[in-house]
Write an enzyme that holds these catalytic residues in place. Structure first.
Site, PDB file in Angstrom:
ATOM      1  N   CYS A 171      11.832  32.271  -5.458  1.00  0.00           N
ATOM      2  CA  CYS A 171      12.953  33.255  -4.751  1.00  0.00           C
ATOM      3  C   CYS A 171      13.063  34.648  -5.300  1.00  0.00           C
ATOM      4  O   CYS A 171      13.064  34.813  -6.564  1.00  0.00           O
ATOM      5  CB  CYS A 171      14.330  32.528  -4.736  1.00  0.00           C
ATOM      6  SG  CYS A 171      15.988  33.333  -4.413  1.00  0.00           S
ATOM      7  N   THR A 172      13.125  35.556  -4.558  1.00  0.00           N
ATOM      8  CA  THR A 172      13.172  37.133  -4.865  1.00  0.00           C
ATOM      9  C   THR A 172      14.361  37.264  -5.522  1.00  0.00           C
ATOM     10  O   THR A 172      14.722  37.789  -6.547  1.00  0.00           O
ATOM     11  CB  THR A 172      13.058  37.863  -3.478  1.00  0.00           C
ATOM     12  OG1 THR A 172      11.765  37.619  -3.101  1.00  0.00           O
ATOM     13  CG2 THR A 172      13.415  39.374  -4.051  1.00  0.00           C
TER      14      THR A 172
END
Length: 115
Positions: A11-12
């Site tokens: 997840c960024t």
């Protein structure tokens, strides 16, 4: 100061939040919640610290949400918590715990208020 991050490396926002902590000299305990999900008691404690109900922590766009009937508006808090524990992909991420408080790192700067 002990800091924990419930982290998903794919997840960024989770990666950005972890980097934000490290940039401030904080080496948090990293919990990859998809590999090591919180149990029901831990999740209830996190929800209390966030000051939200279980559904507010859930990623409702994930297939597991509807497929497991978690979109049923009659489900009680315990049923929702158990659903999240069983399907940790539903947890909105990242969650940072520090100083007896919790924050969701969306945006990453949200966590600064609990440090």
């Amino acid at each position: 100061m002990a800091v924990k991050i419930y982290h998903n490396p794919r997840c960024t926002k989770s990666r950005q939040t972890l980097q934000l902590l490290k940039d401030r000299g904080i080496e948090p305990e990293v919990i990859e919640y998809l590999k090591t999900p919180p149990n029901a008691d831990e999740l209830a404690d996190i929800l209390d610290k966030l000051g939200i109900e279980p559904r507010a922590l859930m990623r409702k766009q994930e297939a597991e949400y509807k497929a497991n009937g978690l979109d049923d508006s009659t489900l009680d808090k315990l049923s929702l918590i158990n659903g999240i524990v069983k399907h940790p992909i539903l947890i909105e991420r990242p969650i940072v715990l520090a100083n007896g408080k919790a924050a969701i790192g969306r945006p990453p700067e949200n966590v600064l208020g609990i440090l």
